[in-house]
Design a protein around this motif. Structure first.
Motif, PDB file in Angstrom:
ATOM      1  N   PHE A   1       0.865  -1.175   0.000  1.00 21.96           N
ATOM      2  CA  PHE A   1       0.000   0.000   0.000  1.00 21.96           C
ATOM      3  C   PHE A   1       0.902   1.225   0.000  1.00 21.96           C
ATOM      4  CE2 PHE A   1      -2.656   3.349   1.648  1.00 21.96           C
ATOM      5  CZ  PHE A   1      -3.912   3.064   1.169  1.00 21.96           C
ATOM      6  N   ASP A   2       0.797   2.042  -1.033  1.00 25.24           N
ATOM      7  CA  ASP A   2       1.610   3.242  -1.179  1.00 25.24           C
ATOM      8  C   ASP A   2       0.736   4.464  -0.871  1.00 25.24           C
ATOM      9  OD1 ASP A   2       3.073   5.445  -2.067  1.00 25.24           O
ATOM     10  OD2 ASP A   2       3.701   4.499  -3.930  1.00 25.24           O
ATOM     11  N   GLU A   3       1.009   5.110   0.272  1.00 22.46           N
ATOM     12  CA  GLU A   3       0.214   6.275   0.699  1.00 22.46           C
ATOM     13  C   GLU A   3       0.191   7.364  -0.377  1.00 22.46           C
ATOM     14  OE1 GLU A   3      -1.476   6.987   3.594  1.00 22.46           O
ATOM     15  OE2 GLU A   3      -1.023   5.133   4.653  1.00 22.46           O
ATOM     16  N   ALA A   4       1.346   7.592  -1.019  1.00 25.15           N
ATOM     17  CA  ALA A   4       1.428   8.641  -2.039  1.00 25.15           C
ATOM     18  C   ALA A   4       0.544   8.297  -3.239  1.00 25.15           C
ATOM     19  CB  ALA A   4       2.880   8.840  -2.478  1.00 25.15           C
ATOM     20  N   ARG A   5       0.514   7.033  -3.643  1.00 21.62           N
ATOM     21  CA  ARG A   5      -0.327   6.617  -4.771  1.00 21.62           C
ATOM     22  C   ARG A   5      -1.801   6.757  -4.405  1.00 21.62           C
ATOM     23  NH1 ARG A   5      -1.993   6.941  -9.493  1.00 21.62           N
ATOM     24  NH2 ARG A   5      -2.986   5.120 -10.380  1.00 21.62           N
ATOM     25  N   TYR A   6      -2.156   6.369  -3.187  1.00 20.29           N
ATOM     26  CA  TYR A   6      -3.532   6.522  -2.720  1.00 20.29           C
ATOM     27  C   TYR A   6      -3.933   8.002  -2.748  1.00 20.29           C
ATOM     28  CZ  TYR A   6      -7.419   6.850   0.597  1.00 20.29           C
ATOM     29  OH  TYR A   6      -8.609   7.151   1.199  1.00 20.29           O
ATOM     30  N   ALA A   7      -3.067   8.873  -2.240  1.00 21.37           N
ATOM     31  CA  ALA A   7      -3.355  10.312  -2.233  1.00 21.37           C
ATOM     32  C   ALA A   7      -3.516  10.847  -3.652  1.00 21.37           C
ATOM     33  CB  ALA A   7      -2.238  11.060  -1.501  1.00 21.37           C
ATOM     34  N   GLN A   8      -2.719  10.338  -4.575  1.00 22.52           N
ATOM     35  CA  GLN A   8      -2.798  10.751  -5.979  1.00 22.52           C
ATOM     36  C   GLN A   8      -4.157  10.361  -6.570  1.00 22.52           C
ATOM     37  OE1 GLN A   8      -0.174   8.518  -8.609  1.00 22.52           O
ATOM     38  NE2 GLN A   8       0.335  10.396  -9.711  1.00 22.52           N
ATOM     39  N   ILE A   9      -4.619   9.170  -6.291  1.00 27.34           N
ATOM     40  CA  ILE A   9      -5.914   8.706  -6.799  1.00 27.34           C
ATOM     41  C   ILE A   9      -7.045   9.523  -6.189  1.00 27.34           C
ATOM     42  CG2 ILE A   9      -7.533   6.750  -6.831  1.00 27.34           C
ATOM     43  CD1 ILE A   9      -5.036   4.923  -7.034  1.00 27.34           C
ATOM     44  N   VAL A  10      -6.974   9.802  -4.893  1.00 27.95           N
ATOM     45  CA  VAL A  10      -7.995  10.615  -4.222  1.00 27.95           C
ATOM     46  C   VAL A  10      -8.022  12.021  -4.828  1.00 27.95           C
ATOM     47  CG1 VAL A  10      -8.645  11.701  -2.036  1.00 27.95           C
ATOM     48  CG2 VAL A  10      -7.955   9.296  -2.075  1.00 27.95           C
ATOM     49  N   ALA A  11      -6.848  12.601  -5.065  1.00 30.79           N
ATOM     50  CA  ALA A  11      -6.758  13.962  -5.612  1.00 30.79           C
ATOM     51  C   ALA A  11      -7.334  14.048  -7.027  1.00 30.79           C
ATOM     52  CB  ALA A  11      -5.308  14.435  -5.601  1.00 30.79           C
ATOM     53  N   ALA A  12      -7.321  12.938  -7.757  1.00 30.51           N
ATOM     54  CA  ALA A  12      -7.829  12.926  -9.132  1.00 30.51           C
ATOM     55  C   ALA A  12      -9.350  12.799  -9.195  1.00 30.51           C
ATOM     56  CB  ALA A  12      -7.186  11.779  -9.918  1.00 30.51           C
ATOM     57  N   TYR A  13     -10.009  12.605  -8.053  1.00 33.01           N
ATOM     58  CA  TYR A  13     -11.460  12.427  -8.017  1.00 33.01           C
ATOM     59  C   TYR A  13     -12.167  13.673  -8.537  1.00 33.01           C
ATOM     60  CZ  TYR A  13     -16.177  11.923  -6.159  1.00 33.01           C
ATOM     61  OH  TYR A  13     -17.537  11.863  -6.031  1.00 33.01           O
ATOM     62  N   LYS A  14     -13.103  13.458  -9.425  1.00 32.15           N
ATOM     63  CA  LYS A  14     -13.907  14.548  -9.978  1.00 32.15           C
ATOM     64  C   LYS A  14     -15.349  14.322  -9.557  1.00 32.15           C
ATOM     65  CE  LYS A  14     -10.646  16.044 -13.022  1.00 32.15           C
ATOM     66  NZ  LYS A  14      -9.472  16.039 -12.203  1.00 32.15           N
ATOM     67  N   GLY A  15     -15.922  15.297  -8.894  1.00 32.00           N
ATOM     68  CA  GLY A  15     -17.314  15.173  -8.482  1.00 32.00           C
ATOM     69  C   GLY A  15     -17.520  15.800  -7.126  1.00 32.00           C
ATOM     70  N   PRO A  16     -18.766  15.832  -6.673  1.00 29.41           N
ATOM     71  CA  PRO A  16     -19.042  16.409  -5.354  1.00 29.41           C
ATOM     72  C   PRO A  16     -18.353  15.575  -4.264  1.00 29.41           C
ATOM     73  CG  PRO A  16     -21.003  15.350  -6.261  1.00 29.41           C
ATOM     74  CD  PRO A  16     -19.953  15.302  -7.318  1.00 29.41           C
ATOM     75  N   ASP A  17     -17.762  16.261  -3.309  1.00 28.36           N
ATOM     76  CA  ASP A  17     -16.944  15.557  -2.303  1.00 28.36           C
ATOM     77  C   ASP A  17     -17.526  15.692  -0.894  1.00 28.36           C
ATOM     78  OD1 ASP A  17     -14.922  13.908  -1.530  1.00 28.36           O
ATOM     79  OD2 ASP A  17     -13.404  15.480  -1.441  1.00 28.36           O
ATOM     80  N   GLN A  18     -18.758  15.267  -0.735  1.00 29.02           N
ATOM     81  CA  GLN A  18     -19.384  15.354   0.572  1.00 29.02           C
ATOM     82  C   GLN A  18     -18.878  14.238   1.490  1.00 29.02           C
ATOM     83  OE1 GLN A  18     -21.010  14.257  -2.162  1.00 29.02           O
ATOM     84  NE2 GLN A  18     -22.389  12.591  -1.617  1.00 29.02           N
ATOM     85  N   MET A  19     -19.132  14.379   2.757  1.00 27.66           N
ATOM     86  CA  MET A  19     -18.791  13.348   3.732  1.00 27.66           C
ATOM     87  C   MET A  19     -19.828  12.235   3.641  1.00 27.66           C
ATOM     88  SD  MET A  19     -16.017  14.324   5.315  1.00 27.66           S
ATOM     89  CE  MET A  19     -15.890  13.389   6.823  1.00 27.66           C
ATOM     90  N   ILE A  20     -19.341  11.007   3.717  1.00 27.30           N
ATOM     91  CA  ILE A  20     -20.214   9.826   3.788  1.00 27.30           C
ATOM     92  C   ILE A  20     -20.129   9.377   5.255  1.00 27.30           C
ATOM     93  CG2 ILE A  20     -20.676   7.493   2.951  1.00 27.30           C
ATOM     94  CD1 ILE A  20     -20.872   9.536   0.695  1.00 27.30           C
ATOM     95  N   PRO A  21     -21.227   9.444   6.007  1.00 31.49           N
ATOM     96  CA  PRO A  21     -21.152   9.203   7.449  1.00 31.49           C
ATOM     97  C   PRO A  21     -20.904   7.742   7.826  1.00 31.49           C
ATOM     98  CG  PRO A  21     -23.438   9.531   6.786  1.00 31.49           C
ATOM     99  CD  PRO A  21     -22.583   9.770   5.565  1.00 31.49           C
ATOM    100  N   TYR A  22     -20.287   7.592   9.001  1.00 30.50           N
ATOM    101  CA  TYR A  22     -20.122   6.284   9.620  1.00 30.50           C
ATOM    102  C   TYR A  22     -21.512   5.789  10.002  1.00 30.50           C
ATOM    103  CZ  TYR A  22     -18.449   2.669  12.792  1.00 30.50           C
ATOM    104  OH  TYR A  22     -18.202   1.462  13.418  1.00 30.50           O
ATOM    105  N   PRO A  23     -21.789   4.495   9.857  1.00 29.08           N
ATOM    106  CA  PRO A  23     -23.137   4.000  10.162  1.00 29.08           C
ATOM    107  C   PRO A  23     -23.448   4.068  11.660  1.00 29.08           C
ATOM    108  CG  PRO A  23     -21.674   2.184   9.596  1.00 29.08           C
ATOM    109  CD  PRO A  23     -20.901   3.442   9.363  1.00 29.08           C
ATOM    110  N   SER A  24     -24.686   4.341  11.967  1.00 29.35           N
ATOM    111  CA  SER A  24     -25.116   4.263  13.365  1.00 29.35           C
ATOM    112  C   SER A  24     -25.746   2.897  13.572  1.00 29.35           C
ATOM    113  CB  SER A  24     -26.098   5.379  13.697  1.00 29.35           C
ATOM    114  OG  SER A  24     -27.112   5.454  12.745  1.00 29.35           O
ATOM    115  N   TYR A  25     -25.753   2.433  14.783  1.00 27.42           N
ATOM    116  CA  TYR A  25     -26.265   1.091  15.044  1.00 27.42           C
ATOM    117  C   TYR A  25     -27.349   1.084  16.065  1.00 27.42           C
ATOM    118  CZ  TYR A  25     -22.232   1.751  18.131  1.00 27.42           C
ATOM    119  OH  TYR A  25     -21.297   2.267  18.994  1.00 27.42           O
TER     120      TYR A  25
END
Length: 159
Positions: A135-159
């Motif tokens: 797992f390469d943190e820099a590669r992951y960050a690069q993929i995240v940075a390339a995301y195009k679209g609305p970037d809202q938070m997706i909440p943790y599930p409640s139980y």
């Protein structure tokens, strides 16, 4: 319609993008973690004796390799990072950004595509001693940075 959560979103993404691999989601609501577990399989044609991480040997015809990535709450979760390919924090009840989750699924696909080839090479080459995913943190960050679209938070599930 119920509010979309990290679990629901990840399940949709993994189902849509990871049909070539066996992937599971393990939610531990008591420890506030979500584990993404993935398996790779390869034929052990030569029936080499392969030791797993715990030292147990196998000469099975098909080798099964399992690894996982853990999503955790840095305040509430108790984790051992050495047990996972990667550990990624999320922001408590707020969850994670959509770009991070989409990027993670895309990057896991990339890791598994490369890992499947590496596993086959490992079984075909006598001189290779160890197989592991990376797992390469820099590669992951690069993929995240390339995301195009609305970037809202997706909440943790409640139980």
């Amino acid at each position: 319609m119920a509010k979309e959560t990290m679990l629901h979103f990840l399940d949709e993404q993994l189902t849509k993008k990871m049909s070539d691999y066996e992937v599971a989601i393990d939610w531990d609501n008591r420890n506030h973690t979500i584990e993404l577990v993935f398996l790779l399989f390869a034929e052990n044609k030569e029936q080499w004796l392969i030791d797993d991480a715990t030292g147990v040997g196998s000469e099975e015809e098909v080798i099964e390799f399992e690894d996982s990535i853990l999503l955790y709450d840095p305040v509430k979760s108790k984790i051992d990072p050495d047990d996972y390919l990667a550990c990624l924090p999320y922001a408590g009840k707020k969850g994670m950004k959509k770009s991070e989750l989409v990027g993670l699924v895309d990057y896991i696909k990339e890791i598994l595509d490369e890992g499947q080839g590496d596993l086959l090479d490992f079984l075909d080459q006598e001189e290779t001693d160890v197989f592991e995913l990376h797992f390469d943190e820099a590669r992951y960050a690069q993929i995240v940075a390339a995301y195009k679209g609305p970037d809202q938070m997706i909440p943790y599930p409640s139980y």
